[in-house]
Design an enzyme around this catalytic site. Structure first.
Site, mmCIF file in Angstrom:
data_model
loop_
_atom_site.group_PDB
_atom_site.id
_atom_site.type_symbol
_atom_site.label_atom_id
_atom_site.label_comp_id
_atom_site.label_asym_id
_atom_site.label_seq_id
_atom_site.Cartn_x
_atom_site.Cartn_y
_atom_site.Cartn_z
ATOM 1 C CG ASP A 64 -0.307 0.191 2.538
ATOM 2 O OD1 ASP A 64 0.934 0.252 2.588
ATOM 3 O OD2 ASP A 64 -1.038 0.301 3.548
ATOM 4 C CB CYS A 102 1.081 -2.416 4.674
ATOM 5 S SG CYS A 102 0.884 -3.398 6.165
ATOM 6 C CB THR A 114 2.379 -2.439 10.934
ATOM 7 O OG1 THR A 114 1.179 -2.927 10.309
ATOM 8 C CG2 THR A 114 2.119 -1.100 11.599
ATOM 9 C CG HIS A 172 10.506 -24.882 11.318
ATOM 10 N ND1 HIS A 172 10.659 -24.799 12.689
ATOM 11 C CD2 HIS A 172 11.617 -25.515 10.854
ATOM 12 C CE1 HIS A 172 11.813 -25.369 13.033
ATOM 13 N NE2 HIS A 172 12.414 -25.798 11.933
ATOM 14 C CG HIS A 187 8.896 -28.578 10.000
ATOM 15 N ND1 HIS A 187 8.582 -28.073 11.245
ATOM 16 C CD2 HIS A 187 10.199 -28.943 10.046
ATOM 17 C CE1 HIS A 187 9.666 -28.105 12.007
ATOM 18 N NE2 HIS A 187 10.657 -28.633 11.310
HETATM 19 C C1 RB5 Z 1 -1.755 2.748 6.481
HETATM 20 O O1 RB5 Z 1 -1.753 3.971 7.131
HETATM 21 C C2 RB5 Z 1 -1.452 1.629 7.468
HETATM 22 O O2 RB5 Z 1 -2.543 1.418 8.289
HETATM 23 C C3 RB5 Z 1 -1.087 0.367 6.716
HETATM 24 O O3 RB5 Z 1 0.022 0.605 5.911
HETATM 25 C C4 RB5 Z 1 -0.727 -0.837 7.560
HETATM 26 O O4 RB5 Z 1 0.229 -0.500 8.525
HETATM 27 C C5 RB5 Z 1 -1.849 -1.603 8.105
HETATM 28 O O5 RB5 Z 1 -1.691 -2.641 8.760
#
Ligand code: RB5
Length: 145
Positions: free
Chosen positions: A8, A65, A67, A98, A133
């Protein structure tokens, strides 16, 4: 080996770095977006990459993304996908050895680009160990049916 890439807006800049890295290594890939830092919805890109990997059109996927969490949760909704969120090389190695993970997910806002590229290298070169596994992965597959 052919890699499907997606992110994203929160993972766009790291995805660009991963693309450069794969180019330098001569590893073929296709970028399924996002194509800028304009705000978008990560499940759209998770689905695009996960469906290609699940269909066998690509060997592995890399999704990024902010996180790595949202895009991982979304990718794991697609049957046949084992997406692993990794923030260190040990986890990346184990995710392959695994768990036979077929998609690596990372958080651009969590780890630096140097570590991220090491994680990519480890994930792409490590083979699944099979054996006990395989039985565990088969049990996960059974949960999908
Ligand atoms: C976008 O702001 C953020 O929420 C997305 O990139 C991600 O971290 C979601 O899990």
């Amino acid at each position: 080996m052919k890699i499907a890439l997606g992110s994203d807006h929160g993972g766009y800049l790291l995805k660009e770095k991963v693309k450069e890295h794969l180019k330098e290594k001569g590893i073929p890939f296709e970028d399924f977006g996002a194509y800028s830092q304009e705000s978008v919805d990560y499940p759209v890109y998770a689905a695009a990459v996960a469906e290609k990997v699940a269909a066998g059109e690509f060997d592995k996927g890399i999704l990024i993304c902010g996180t790595g969490i949202g895009i991982s949760i979304a990718a794991n909704k697609v049957k046949g996908i084992r997406a692993a969120l990794c923030g260190d090389t040990f986890s990346a190695r184990m995710a392959r050895m695994h768990n036979n993970a077929n998609i690596l997910t990372m958080g651009e806002r969590v780890i630096g680009p140097g570590l991220a590229l090491d994680i990519v290298d480890v994930f792409l070169k490590t083979e699944f160990e099979g054996g006990r596994h395989q039985r565990r992965v088969d049990l996960i597959t059974k949960m999908e049916d």
